[in-house]
Design a protein around this motif. Sequence first.
Motif, PDB file in Angstrom:
ATOM      1  N   UNK A  58      -4.571  -3.228 -23.094  1.00 33.60           N
ATOM      2  CA  UNK A  58      -5.149  -2.004 -22.534  1.00 33.60           C
ATOM      3  C   UNK A  58      -6.643  -1.925 -22.812  1.00 33.60           C
ATOM      4  N   UNK A  59      -7.396  -1.573 -21.795  1.00 35.74           N
ATOM      5  CA  UNK A  59      -8.839  -1.388 -21.939  1.00 35.74           C
ATOM      6  C   UNK A  59      -9.306  -0.409 -20.876  1.00 35.74           C
ATOM      7  N   UNK A  60     -10.494   0.114 -21.035  1.00 35.60           N
ATOM      8  CA  UNK A  60     -11.036   1.058 -20.067  1.00 35.60           C
ATOM      9  C   UNK A  60     -11.183   0.434 -18.683  1.00 35.60           C
ATOM     10  N   UNK A  61     -11.370  -0.873 -18.648  1.00 32.73           N
ATOM     11  CA  UNK A  61     -11.554  -1.548 -17.360  1.00 32.73           C
ATOM     12  C   UNK A  61     -10.272  -1.568 -16.525  1.00 32.73           C
ATOM     13  N   UNK A  62      -9.130  -1.257 -17.123  1.00 31.12           N
ATOM     14  CA  UNK A  62      -7.871  -1.230 -16.375  1.00 31.12           C
ATOM     15  C   UNK A  62      -7.619   0.120 -15.709  1.00 31.12           C
TER      16      UNK A  62
ATOM     17  N   UNK B 165      -9.334 -10.218 -16.768  1.00 28.68           N
ATOM     18  CA  UNK B 165      -9.766 -10.408 -15.375  1.00 28.68           C
ATOM     19  C   UNK B 165      -8.571 -10.695 -14.475  1.00 28.68           C
ATOM     20  N   UNK B 166      -7.622 -11.474 -14.979  1.00 30.00           N
ATOM     21  CA  UNK B 166      -6.438 -11.816 -14.191  1.00 30.00           C
ATOM     22  C   UNK B 166      -5.592 -10.574 -13.924  1.00 30.00           C
ATOM     23  N   UNK B 167      -5.440  -9.738 -14.948  1.00 30.08           N
ATOM     24  CA  UNK B 167      -4.680  -8.498 -14.787  1.00 30.08           C
ATOM     25  C   UNK B 167      -5.350  -7.594 -13.756  1.00 30.08           C
ATOM     26  N   UNK B 168      -6.653  -7.431 -13.873  1.00 31.41           N
ATOM     27  CA  UNK B 168      -7.392  -6.560 -12.959  1.00 31.41           C
ATOM     28  C   UNK B 168      -7.266  -7.060 -11.527  1.00 31.41           C
ATOM     29  N   UNK B 169      -7.364  -8.358 -11.339  1.00 34.36           N
ATOM     30  CA  UNK B 169      -7.233  -8.931 -10.001  1.00 34.36           C
ATOM     31  C   UNK B 169      -5.847  -8.634  -9.426  1.00 34.36           C
ATOM     32  N   UNK B 170      -4.811  -8.841 -10.240  1.00 32.26           N
ATOM     33  CA  UNK B 170      -3.443  -8.636  -9.758  1.00 32.26           C
ATOM     34  C   UNK B 170      -3.193  -7.182  -9.395  1.00 32.26           C
ATOM     35  N   UNK B 171      -3.678  -6.269 -10.215  1.00 33.97           N
ATOM     36  CA  UNK B 171      -3.482  -4.854  -9.923  1.00 33.97           C
ATOM     37  C   UNK B 171      -4.276  -4.415  -8.701  1.00 33.97           C
TER      38      UNK B 171
ATOM     39  N   UNK C 142       6.864  -9.942  -0.012  1.00 31.34           N
ATOM     40  CA  UNK C 142       5.816  -9.787  -1.005  1.00 31.34           C
ATOM     41  C   UNK C 142       6.267 -10.383  -2.334  1.00 31.34           C
ATOM     42  N   UNK C 143       5.353 -11.022  -3.032  1.00 32.54           N
ATOM     43  CA  UNK C 143       5.670 -11.597  -4.329  1.00 32.54           C
ATOM     44  C   UNK C 143       5.641 -10.537  -5.421  1.00 32.54           C
ATOM     45  N   UNK C 144       6.355 -10.793  -6.483  1.00 36.63           N
ATOM     46  CA  UNK C 144       6.402  -9.876  -7.619  1.00 36.63           C
ATOM     47  C   UNK C 144       5.321 -10.172  -8.649  1.00 36.63           C
ATOM     48  N   UNK C 145       4.418 -11.080  -8.336  1.00 36.58           N
ATOM     49  CA  UNK C 145       3.374 -11.497  -9.274  1.00 36.58           C
ATOM     50  C   UNK C 145       2.604 -10.331  -9.890  1.00 36.58           C
ATOM     51  N   UNK C 146       2.169  -9.317  -9.111  1.00 39.39           N
ATOM     52  CA  UNK C 146       1.449  -8.200  -9.731  1.00 39.39           C
ATOM     53  C   UNK C 146       2.275  -7.480 -10.796  1.00 39.39           C
ATOM     54  N   UNK C 147       3.581  -7.432 -10.620  1.00 42.75           N
ATOM     55  CA  UNK C 147       4.438  -6.788 -11.614  1.00 42.75           C
ATOM     56  C   UNK C 147       4.393  -7.537 -12.933  1.00 42.75           C
ATOM     57  N   UNK C 148       4.415  -8.862 -12.867  1.00 42.92           N
ATOM     58  CA  UNK C 148       4.399  -9.650 -14.109  1.00 42.92           C
ATOM     59  C   UNK C 148       3.104  -9.400 -14.887  1.00 42.92           C
ATOM     60  N   UNK C 149       1.979  -9.342 -14.179  1.00 39.38           N
ATOM     61  CA  UNK C 149       0.705  -9.087 -14.865  1.00 39.38           C
ATOM     62  C   UNK C 149       0.600  -7.629 -15.328  1.00 39.38           C
ATOM     63  N   UNK C 150       1.282  -6.734 -14.632  1.00 44.17           N
ATOM     64  CA  UNK C 150       1.291  -5.338 -15.067  1.00 44.17           C
ATOM     65  C   UNK C 150       2.055  -5.188 -16.380  1.00 44.17           C
ATOM     66  N   UNK C 151       3.044  -6.043 -16.597  1.00 41.15           N
ATOM     67  CA  UNK C 151       3.755  -6.041 -17.881  1.00 41.15           C
ATOM     68  C   UNK C 151       2.835  -6.579 -18.969  1.00 41.15           C
ATOM     69  N   UNK C 152       2.151  -7.670 -18.689  1.00 41.38           N
ATOM     70  CA  UNK C 152       1.194  -8.234 -19.649  1.00 41.38           C
ATOM     71  C   UNK C 152       0.163  -7.181 -20.055  1.00 41.38           C
TER      72      UNK C 152
ATOM     73  N   UNK D 293      -8.156   0.158 -11.704  1.00 39.13           N
ATOM     74  CA  UNK D 293      -7.137  -0.608 -10.978  1.00 39.13           C
ATOM     75  C   UNK D 293      -5.739   0.002 -11.057  1.00 39.13           C
ATOM     76  N   UNK D 294      -5.397   0.599 -12.195  1.00 35.60           N
ATOM     77  CA  UNK D 294      -4.083   1.229 -12.322  1.00 35.60           C
ATOM     78  C   UNK D 294      -4.006   2.464 -11.420  1.00 35.60           C
ATOM     79  N   UNK D 295      -5.045   3.270 -11.421  1.00 39.39           N
ATOM     80  CA  UNK D 295      -5.074   4.444 -10.539  1.00 39.39           C
ATOM     81  C   UNK D 295      -4.971   4.010  -9.074  1.00 39.39           C
ATOM     82  N   UNK D 296      -5.617   2.905  -8.752  1.00 41.20           N
ATOM     83  CA  UNK D 296      -5.611   2.408  -7.379  1.00 41.20           C
ATOM     84  C   UNK D 296      -4.193   2.092  -6.887  1.00 41.20           C
ATOM     85  N   UNK D 297      -3.291   1.715  -7.789  1.00 32.99           N
ATOM     86  CA  UNK D 297      -1.919   1.408  -7.395  1.00 32.99           C
ATOM     87  C   UNK D 297      -1.263   2.585  -6.680  1.00 32.99           C
ATOM     88  N   UNK D 298      -1.681   3.796  -7.035  1.00 36.12           N
ATOM     89  CA  UNK D 298      -1.009   4.988  -6.538  1.00 36.12           C
ATOM     90  C   UNK D 298      -1.845   5.809  -5.568  1.00 36.12           C
TER      91      UNK D 298
END
Length: 333
Positions: free
Chosen positions: A87-91, A49-55, A72-82, A94-99
């Motif tokens: 990896x799950x289908x729920x990501x 949930x934390x990863x999804x929120x950050x992305x 801007x903070x780099x916080x989303x990058x740290x969770x993107x590394x985590x 949110x990953x597509x949304x980044x782009x």
Amino acid sequence: MQDNYKPKPFFTMNTIAEAFEAIDNHREGIPFEAIAFLYNHPQDEEIERKIIFALTHAYDEETYYDEEQDEQLSTPLWYAIVAENHLSKSLIDPVIRLFTTTEEDWDYLNEQGGYLVGALGEKFPDLMPEKVLQAIEEQVAKESNDPYLYLYEAFYFMDAEKYKDRLLRLLADERVYWLSGLLYIFVDNQIKEAIPIMKQIQQRDDLDFITKNELNVLLEELETGKTEHPEPYLPYVKQRDFWKEHYQPIDKYFYSDYVPEETPLQKAARERREKMRLDGTPWIDETDSYQNELRKIGRNEKVSVRYSDGKVVNDIKFKKVEDDLSEGKCELL
């Protein structure tokens, strides 16, 4: 200028909550210990949930913005590394949304997001390419120049025969903003049906110099089946080192007091500015061949540049890197 990088000491994490707090409040350098704790933690809904929120909120100023530093903070990058190890289908969405939601992207998150695109494509080879292709088709339909080229990474793990017709229609669509990266997909998968379309693209007069050259080379490779590189092009997820080894050398760039050493390119630009200031001449010197070269480039023309830290940015609008080029922070490729 001196490289004054001084890494901060690591602290041991004991709970998910402590790791979250460490990352959410981190401001200097990369929080390696907190990332590692979450990265190596067994699958957990709270972490997901934390990863999804950050992305999802990566580009929301009200969510990840430091008013004191006005950045801007780099916080989303740290969770993107985590996310690499969670990896799950729920990501996928949110990953597509980044782009597909903003032009105001930032390079390190793009790079990490591209890694996740490839990793999700490899883990979910049926679902990820379908979702990505649909997202790209929507971007092209609205003539977007959001950085959806990073989504191409998913195509290296697809069933090429299944998506061939849709990809060919995409290639033929003149509204595709990020053309160069798309070309490699057809060469890598040896989709010969792309040859006549690529020949038609050669006749277009809206292609920049770099794209034309890439097109000519890739068309020849597809026609002949021969390439200068014996190994096929590898997606980023197969090229990059393990996350710690990859990020350790660039940790220094995430400190507010970091002052990089001056590169020869930056030195030349600085000396040029100083000379022009002393001479009382304007910044754009009519006799300066480099500046004249830059002036010939259209502001919306796509270029590729290399920054002083070695980072390469491909297919970016000239207007986005015009100041960096003039100031010697990067050079044209």
